[in-house]
Design a protein around this motif. Structure first.
Motif, PDB file in Angstrom:
ATOM      1  N   ALA A  47      -3.086  13.243   8.352  1.00 18.23           N
ATOM      2  CA  ALA A  47      -2.426  12.105   8.994  1.00 18.23           C
ATOM      3  C   ALA A  47      -2.164  10.969   8.012  1.00 18.23           C
ATOM      4  N   ILE A  48      -2.852  11.010   6.870  1.00 18.62           N
ATOM      5  CA  ILE A  48      -2.639   9.947   5.890  1.00 18.62           C
ATOM      6  C   ILE A  48      -1.678  10.467   4.837  1.00 18.62           C
ATOM      7  N   ILE A  49      -0.618   9.724   4.643  1.00 20.87           N
ATOM      8  CA  ILE A  49       0.385  10.168   3.675  1.00 20.87           C
ATOM      9  C   ILE A  49       0.502   9.144   2.558  1.00 20.87           C
ATOM     10  N   ILE A  50       1.023   9.617   1.450  1.00 21.98           N
ATOM     11  CA  ILE A  50       1.238   8.732   0.319  1.00 21.98           C
ATOM     12  C   ILE A  50       2.748   8.603   0.157  1.00 21.98           C
ATOM     13  N   GLU A  51       3.221   7.410   0.349  1.00 25.28           N
ATOM     14  CA  GLU A  51       4.667   7.202   0.357  1.00 25.28           C
ATOM     15  C   GLU A  51       5.282   7.614  -0.973  1.00 25.28           C
TER      16      GLU A  51
ATOM     17  N   HIS B 179       0.824  -1.210   0.000  1.00 26.57           N
ATOM     18  CA  HIS B 179       0.000   0.000   0.000  1.00 26.57           C
ATOM     19  C   HIS B 179       0.855   1.256   0.000  1.00 26.57           C
ATOM     20  N   ALA B 180       0.399   2.230  -0.791  1.00 23.84           N
ATOM     21  CA  ALA B 180       1.099   3.505  -0.833  1.00 23.84           C
ATOM     22  C   ALA B 180       0.563   4.437   0.244  1.00 23.84           C
ATOM     23  N   LEU B 181      -0.637   4.133   0.737  1.00 24.35           N
ATOM     24  CA  LEU B 181      -1.249   4.972   1.768  1.00 24.35           C
ATOM     25  C   LEU B 181      -0.789   4.501   3.139  1.00 24.35           C
ATOM     26  N   LYS B 182      -0.322   5.449   3.935  1.00 25.90           N
ATOM     27  CA  LYS B 182       0.104   5.092   5.298  1.00 25.90           C
ATOM     28  C   LYS B 182      -0.547   6.058   6.275  1.00 25.90           C
ATOM     29  N   ILE B 183      -0.916   5.520   7.427  1.00 29.28           N
ATOM     30  CA  ILE B 183      -1.486   6.379   8.459  1.00 29.28           C
ATOM     31  C   ILE B 183      -0.372   6.746   9.445  1.00 29.28           C
ATOM     32  N   GLN B 184      -0.160   8.040   9.620  1.00 28.68           N
ATOM     33  CA  GLN B 184       0.829   8.498  10.596  1.00 28.68           C
ATOM     34  C   GLN B 184       0.127   8.551  11.948  1.00 28.68           C
TER      35      GLN B 184
ATOM     36  N   HIS C 138      20.122  -1.312 -17.203  1.00 28.65           N
ATOM     37  CA  HIS C 138      20.357  -0.858 -15.823  1.00 28.65           C
ATOM     38  C   HIS C 138      20.764   0.613 -15.738  1.00 28.65           C
ATOM     39  N   GLN C 139      21.079   1.197 -16.897  1.00 28.81           N
ATOM     40  CA  GLN C 139      21.436   2.622 -16.890  1.00 28.81           C
ATOM     41  C   GLN C 139      20.207   3.522 -17.006  1.00 28.81           C
ATOM     42  N   ILE C 140      19.062   2.895 -17.302  1.00 22.82           N
ATOM     43  CA  ILE C 140      17.842   3.674 -17.528  1.00 22.82           C
ATOM     44  C   ILE C 140      16.969   3.645 -16.283  1.00 22.82           C
ATOM     45  N   GLY C 141      16.679   4.829 -15.760  1.00 24.72           N
ATOM     46  CA  GLY C 141      15.773   4.904 -14.610  1.00 24.72           C
ATOM     47  C   GLY C 141      14.527   5.679 -15.019  1.00 24.72           C
ATOM     48  N   ILE C 142      13.384   4.999 -14.984  1.00 29.43           N
ATOM     49  CA  ILE C 142      12.142   5.674 -15.378  1.00 29.43           C
ATOM     50  C   ILE C 142      11.323   5.974 -14.128  1.00 29.43           C
ATOM     51  N   PHE C 143      11.007   7.258 -13.925  1.00 28.48           N
ATOM     52  CA  PHE C 143      10.262   7.691 -12.734  1.00 28.48           C
ATOM     53  C   PHE C 143       8.945   8.319 -13.160  1.00 28.48           C
ATOM     54  N   TYR C 144       7.889   7.774 -12.617  1.00 26.63           N
ATOM     55  CA  TYR C 144       6.547   8.210 -12.997  1.00 26.63           C
ATOM     56  C   TYR C 144       6.048   9.291 -12.035  1.00 26.63           C
ATOM     57  N   VAL C 145       5.572  10.375 -12.605  1.00 23.86           N
ATOM     58  CA  VAL C 145       4.988  11.443 -11.780  1.00 23.86           C
ATOM     59  C   VAL C 145       3.523  11.069 -11.565  1.00 23.86           C
ATOM     60  N   THR C 146       3.208  10.594 -10.378  1.00 26.62           N
ATOM     61  CA  THR C 146       1.884   9.976 -10.191  1.00 26.62           C
ATOM     62  C   THR C 146       0.816  10.936  -9.661  1.00 26.62           C
ATOM     63  N   PRO C 147      -0.401  10.824 -10.218  1.00 23.53           N
ATOM     64  CA  PRO C 147      -1.510  11.618  -9.694  1.00 23.53           C
ATOM     65  C   PRO C 147      -2.240  10.924  -8.550  1.00 23.53           C
ATOM     66  N   CYS C 148      -1.872   9.683  -8.225  1.00 27.60           N
ATOM     67  CA  CYS C 148      -2.650   8.958  -7.205  1.00 27.60           C
ATOM     68  C   CYS C 148      -1.829   7.893  -6.496  1.00 27.60           C
ATOM     69  N   ALA C 149      -2.402   7.381  -5.412  1.00 23.53           N
ATOM     70  CA  ALA C 149      -1.744   6.350  -4.615  1.00 23.53           C
ATOM     71  C   ALA C 149      -1.814   4.983  -5.290  1.00 23.53           C
ATOM     72  N   ALA C 150      -2.928   4.744  -5.996  1.00 25.42           N
ATOM     73  CA  ALA C 150      -3.127   3.410  -6.565  1.00 25.42           C
ATOM     74  C   ALA C 150      -2.049   3.081  -7.588  1.00 25.42           C
TER      75      ALA C 150
ATOM     76  N   ILE D 289       0.983   4.089  -7.538  1.00 23.66           N
ATOM     77  CA  ILE D 289       2.223   3.756  -6.816  1.00 23.66           C
ATOM     78  C   ILE D 289       2.178   2.279  -6.435  1.00 23.66           C
ATOM     79  N   ALA D 290       1.063   1.898  -5.843  1.00 25.28           N
ATOM     80  CA  ALA D 290       0.916   0.509  -5.404  1.00 25.28           C
ATOM     81  C   ALA D 290       1.059  -0.439  -6.588  1.00 25.28           C
ATOM     82  N   SER D 291       0.528  -0.034  -7.740  1.00 25.02           N
ATOM     83  CA  SER D 291       0.574  -0.927  -8.904  1.00 25.02           C
ATOM     84  C   SER D 291       1.982  -1.048  -9.464  1.00 25.02           C
ATOM     85  N   VAL D 292       2.792   0.000  -9.275  1.00 28.73           N
ATOM     86  CA  VAL D 292       4.185  -0.086  -9.720  1.00 28.73           C
ATOM     87  C   VAL D 292       4.989  -0.947  -8.733  1.00 28.73           C
ATOM     88  N   LYS D 293       4.720  -0.764  -7.443  1.00 26.54           N
ATOM     89  CA  LYS D 293       5.482  -1.487  -6.414  1.00 26.54           C
ATOM     90  C   LYS D 293       5.076  -2.957  -6.325  1.00 26.54           C
TER      91      LYS D 293
END
Lengths: 141, 449
Positions: free
Chosen positions: B59-63, B7-12, B185-197, B199-203
């Protein structure tokens, strides 16, 4: 375990409520999704048939460990020729009902396809009794 | 409890005030309040972010990945969705967003929507196949895929077995860069995400295959950088976005109807997770057998309403439609897009499929049918004694969920304030006991003597 629901003839707002409840019960019992799907499709068709054609009816659902027995009784016009009604595309639904997306003549056909056992008895001018039995373990389906 | 989902959503916990807004808004009943803090039930959460939206104290953060991870790669690609460009005022051109990304350390910026033109044809091809389940459900929104896994397991076979545009775009970028001589291995692709879901789907992808995306940048992080730069008026370094291969209509693919308007047959678009849930109930009854395609998005206004967007969703939609029209007016020959398409199809066209998405039902009360039936019976009996007001004072979103928690040994009937009063009247429980129970749910602070 037994669940009883009243089904109101002519009230499409509530068509599907009994099916949704039974679906929930089956999910809680952890029944195979494919079996839930078959059962809900058959039951929903039967429920909508009562709403579309009958004055009133009841669903009496009994869940056993190995099977679910759905008995739908209605007070209504009955079915004249059950064999014919089971044919794909056969329908007596009014244009108004068809307009709402019901009555395409797939009801009994779909029910038969999705039920392990389907028994229909009817008396014209009195009503119809539909009994659907689906087995809840994989080997039966 | 075993966690099967990332989960990308965490409760602090230290920030949470236990107000229960998140618990009451969760569409999958995945939150409880215990000891005055919200607790997330991992197996039920679909990362839709509704809790994040309603939390009044943040209190809820998106990692988010450590930003410096981008420097582990020689070639650092930012994968940018169109809604990022749509959410900023027109006075901030896309170039400025690109240049901020370059200043942050990225070496290239690609638009996610380039993946759409590559995917679109494959979707149409798939729709022509015989014997596919109808209606097909788009694989675009990862929160919807997870929702189907946990709440509508019978519908997993309806999910379009193709990667979403962002993964297609990432695959294509990898292909293009490897043609340029870079090793994987030299290519790093970083997605600028609009949502938590997302993130979870990438992880932890729902189909179990590793994602071609290396990391995630939360969109609000980028928005803040862009806005500051715009206000401070420092825009010397500009990089023109390469729009040449973005098909105009692809720009709005991530918006409501952006996808359904482009597929074959009868297609319906539904946005907002609560709407999607009631719609899927109907799909399960087979009420939709004459519909060919469903575009289902967890957020209201689809990605324009993503939880990590700062700009207004309706303005974002309006701006993107304007951008699309400007792009169409430019009348750029689409030969470049076609070339890319052919090269792509030849090389990695076969990689666009996904593995079967497995159901992960959470409603099941026990794997033993006899026990499940006993528990079901107990739930029915409990529902007769619970008040049915769904007040949430038991730290559970509603009476039905409390009854289910009780038979799962995750709760007690004593948590119900109505039952407590009844027990007190009958002399079964005294006031200090019920206070103790309420403290265990809401914490000592809220129930000071």
């Amino acid at each position: 375990m037994r669940y009883v629901f009243d089904i109101e003839g002519g009230n499409f707002d509530k068509a599907g409520q009994a099916s949704s409840e039974i679906k929930k019960v089956m999910k809680q019992l952890g029944i195979e999704p494919a079996i839930i799907k078959r059962t809900v499709i058959a039951l929903y068709e039967a429920e909508v048939n009562i709403v579309a054609h009958a004055y009133r009816g009841t669903l009496d659902a009994v869940v056993f460990e190995d099977r679910i027995v759905l008995r739908l009784c209605d007070v209504g016009p009955g079915i004249e020729d059950i064999a014919k009604a089971k044919e794909k595309g056969y329908s007596t639904a009014s244009p108004a009902v068809r307009e709402m997306g019901f009555g395409a003549g797939m009801g009994l056909y779909n029910m038969e396809k999705n039920a392990d056992v389907l028994r229909i008895s009817s008396e014209v001018g009195q009503g119809t009794v539909v009994e659907i039995v689906n087995y809840l373990n994989n080997r039966h389906s | 409890m075993e966690s099967r989902f990332h989960h990308a959503l965490k409760i602090q916990t230290e920030v949470c005030t236990g107000c229960s807004r998140c618990m009451m808004s969760c569409p999958t009943q995945a939150i409880r309040v215990r000891k005055g803090k919200a607790v997330l039930l991992d197996e039920r959460c679909v990362d839709c972010g509704e809790c994040y939206r309603v939390c009044p104290v943040g209190a809820i953060i998106i990692e988010q990945d450590d930003f410096n991870r981008i420097f582990e790669y020689r070639c650092r690609v930012a994968l940018l969705p169109a809604v990022m460009i749509g959410q900023v005022p027109d006075s901030i051109p896309a170039q400025q967003i690109f240049s901020v990304l370059l200043e942050l350390g990225f070496t290239q910026v690609f638009e996610v929507e380039k993946g759409v033109s590559l995917l679109h044809q494959v979707i149409l091809d798939h729709q022509r196949q015989q014997g596919i389940a109808k209606p097909l459900i788009s694989s675009f929104c990862p929160a919807i895929i997870r929702l189907i896994q946990v709440k509508f397991p019978a519908l997993v076979d309806h999910i379009l077995p193709l990667k979403p545009p962002l993964e297609v775009a990432a695959l294509n970028i990898r292909r293009q860069l490897s043609v340029d001589g870079l090793a994987d291995h030299q290519i790093g692709i970083f997605y600028v995400t609009p949502c938590a879901a997302k993130i979870a789907s990438v992880k932890s992808p729902a189909d179990g295959n590793p994602s071609p995306i290396n990391g995630i940048i939360n969109m609000n992080y980028l928005y803040n950088k862009v806005l500051r730069k715009a206000i401070q008026g420092n825009d010397e370094s500009c990089m023109l976005p390469d729009h040449s291969t973005v098909v105009p209509a692809d720009l709005i693919w991530s918006l409501t109807k952006g996808e359904s308007s482009r597929v074959a047959g009868r297609a319906v678009a539904v946005d907002g997770i609560h709407h999607v849930i009631s719609f899927l109930e109907r799909v399960e009854n087979d009420e939709m057998d004459d519909v060919d395609y469903l575009e289902l998005r967890a957020c209201d206004e689809s990605c324009a309403g993503g939880v990590l967007l700062t700009g207004d969703r309706f303005l974002t939609v309006e701006r993107l439609h304007n951008h699309m029209q400007e792009l169409s007016a430019r009348d750029i020959p689409d030969t470049a897009a076609k070339d890319t398409w052919h090269a792509f199809q030849d090389e990695i066209g076969g990689q666009l499929g996904i593995n079967r998405i497995e159901p992960r039902p959470v409603q099941q009360l026990s794997s033993d049918r006899t026990i499940a039936m006993e528990k079901l019976q107990r739930i029915r009996e409990l529902m007769k004694i619970l008040p049915g007001v769904d007040c949430g004072a038991c730290g559970t979103p509603d009476c039905q969920t409390l009854a289910e928690d009780i038979v799962r040994d995750m709760g007690s009937v004593n948590q119900c304030i109505f039952i407590q009063r009844r027990f007190e009247e009958q002399g079964i429980m005294d006031a200090s006991e019920s206070i103790q129970i309420m403290k265990s749910i809401w914490g000592d602070e809220k129930i000071k003597g």
